[in-house]
Design a protein around this motif. Structure first.
Motif, PDB file in Angstrom:
ATOM      1  N   LEU A   1       0.790  -1.233   0.000  1.00  0.00           N
ATOM      2  CA  LEU A   1       0.000   0.000   0.000  1.00  0.00           C
ATOM      3  C   LEU A   1       0.821   1.281   0.000  1.00  0.00           C
ATOM      4  O   LEU A   1       0.312   2.332  -0.378  1.00  0.00           O
ATOM      5  CB  LEU A   1      -0.936   0.019   1.215  1.00  0.00           C
ATOM      6  N   ASP A   2       2.065   1.223   0.448  1.00  0.00           N
ATOM      7  CA  ASP A   2       2.853   2.447   0.542  1.00  0.00           C
ATOM      8  C   ASP A   2       3.015   3.101  -0.830  1.00  0.00           C
ATOM      9  O   ASP A   2       3.245   2.420  -1.831  1.00  0.00           O
ATOM     10  CB  ASP A   2       4.235   2.158   1.130  1.00  0.00           C
ATOM     11  N   PHE A   3       2.880   4.417  -0.854  1.00  0.00           N
ATOM     12  CA  PHE A   3       3.112   5.170  -2.086  1.00  0.00           C
ATOM     13  C   PHE A   3       3.705   6.521  -1.729  1.00  0.00           C
ATOM     14  O   PHE A   3       3.745   6.914  -0.556  1.00  0.00           O
ATOM     15  CB  PHE A   3       1.819   5.321  -2.896  1.00  0.00           C
ATOM     16  N   PHE A   4       4.203   7.226  -2.722  1.00  0.00           N
ATOM     17  CA  PHE A   4       4.804   8.534  -2.503  1.00  0.00           C
ATOM     18  C   PHE A   4       3.715   9.603  -2.513  1.00  0.00           C
ATOM     19  O   PHE A   4       2.813   9.571  -3.356  1.00  0.00           O
ATOM     20  CB  PHE A   4       5.844   8.838  -3.589  1.00  0.00           C
ATOM     21  N   PRO A   5       3.770  10.581  -1.611  1.00  0.00           N
ATOM     22  CA  PRO A   5       2.735  11.626  -1.575  1.00  0.00           C
ATOM     23  C   PRO A   5       2.546  12.329  -2.921  1.00  0.00           C
ATOM     24  O   PRO A   5       1.432  12.754  -3.248  1.00  0.00           O
ATOM     25  CB  PRO A   5       3.259  12.597  -0.508  1.00  0.00           C
ATOM     26  N   ALA A   6       3.617  12.425  -3.702  1.00  0.00           N
ATOM     27  CA  ALA A   6       3.530  13.124  -4.983  1.00  0.00           C
ATOM     28  C   ALA A   6       2.630  12.406  -5.994  1.00  0.00           C
ATOM     29  O   ALA A   6       2.281  12.982  -7.028  1.00  0.00           O
ATOM     30  CB  ALA A   6       4.925  13.288  -5.588  1.00  0.00           C
TER      31      ALA A   6
END
Length: 324
Positions: A50-55
């Protein structure tokens, strides 16, 4: 959510590094994760998936599953993680997906899917959307398609992403199912006419923004898959042409310059460079030096010492005058 243009969820392709790269080319295009099964989230470390970059925002999570309770739990996770949308995969035709009772085979079970949609929409505040085919096997009449959409709409789904091909669950591979069944865009157009209150997104065989703009005369949005991955620079004019925004990236070279801080960050964490560069091989598609670019990265990005300098060396092989 503005869904006029999206990059399709593609297994083994649209991971967080791919999405971060695409976001450097288009700020507005909606991005999707690969399909993630409920089992993967509930029985493993969910952050791994699930982790992703805020951008990456706006970014949607695509789920695969058919157990309403499990899907509801995963929707709560997605909301906590900060996703903008949750999409239910009802279109993947692979044998593995069928044996797990998710993907395209669920089009034969509209009541079960409706139960899933209800559980999902009641478990979180995020929009829950569905991605499906126009039919499967012999269940391919327009009346059955309308019944399926109507049943899901009554359960709370308001956005339907429709791959304009049927799927053969027996006899064709997933790859063949992306090419052999004929595209029937007119059925998706008709669906929008018959369900004007619903948001209908078209998917399948769309190769450029000219085609996307043509489809937008008949439906609410367009989803592009393989072409956006293999020729990502096609997204460079999307913000201006599709969304009416006054922005586009300066050049292909500038995109790589903007990617370098992430490369440095991730390589310092021990992430192999090839995990990032495999997604950017097509950036110079059709440009002088494109073959040198692909070859250099393919031959060097896997090396243990590969890092930002490897990417800079690959860029040095390209004529700057041809980077726009």
């Amino acid at each position: 959510m503005d869904r006029r243009l999206a990059v399709a969820p593609m297994l083994d392709w649209t991971d967080k590094y791919c999405r971060y790269f695409h976001r450097l080319i288009s700020r507005q295009t909606l991005l999707y994760t690969e399909m993630i099964t409920t089992g993967a989230l509930l029985h493993n470390d969910p952050g791994r998936f699930l982790d992703f970059f805020p951008a990456e925002h706006p970014v949607a999570l695509q789920l695969g599953g058919s157990n309403p309770e499990d899907l509801a739990k995963c929707c709560k996770m997605a909301e906590e993680w900060g996703y903008d949308e949750i999409n239910l995969n009802l279109g993947c035709p692979s044998d593995r997906v069928q044996s797990g009772m998710f993907g395209a085979c669920l089009m034969a079970k509209p009541d079960l899917v409706a139960d899933c949609i209800t559980a999902m929409t009641e478990s979180c505040k995020l929009p829950v959307t569905a991605k499906h085919r126009i039919g499967i096997d012999e269940l391919d009449s327009y009346d059955l398609l309308c019944h399926f959409v109507d049943r899901l709409a009554a359960a709370g789904c308001q956005t339907f992403i429709v791959h304009a091909r049927k799927a053969w669950l027996q006899g064709l591979s997933p790859k063949q199912n992306r090419d052999i069944p004929p595209l029937r865009y007119e059925l998706v157009y008709r669906l929008k006419q018959d369900f004007p209150e619903l948001e209908i997104i078209i998917n399948g065989g769309i190769r450029n923004l000219d085609q996307a703009q043509s489809h937008l005369k008949n439906v609410d949005g367009v989803m592009i898959g393989r072409e956006a991955y293999q020729n990502p620079w096609m997204l460079a004019q999307a913000d201006r042409r599709i969304f009416g925004a006054n922005w586009q990236p300066h050049s292909r070279h500038q995109v790589i310059e903007n990617l370098l801080p992430l490369v440095e960050q991730e390589c310092s964490r021990g992430i192999p460079l090839k995990h990032i560069t495999r997604h950017i091989l097509g950036l110079f598609h059709g440009q002088p030096g494109a073959r040198k670019w692909r070859r250099y990265l393919s031959e060097n990005a896997h090396k243990p010492e590969a890092g930002p300098e490897t990417l800079r060396s690959a860029m040095a092989l390209l004529p700057i005058a041809n980077s726009h």
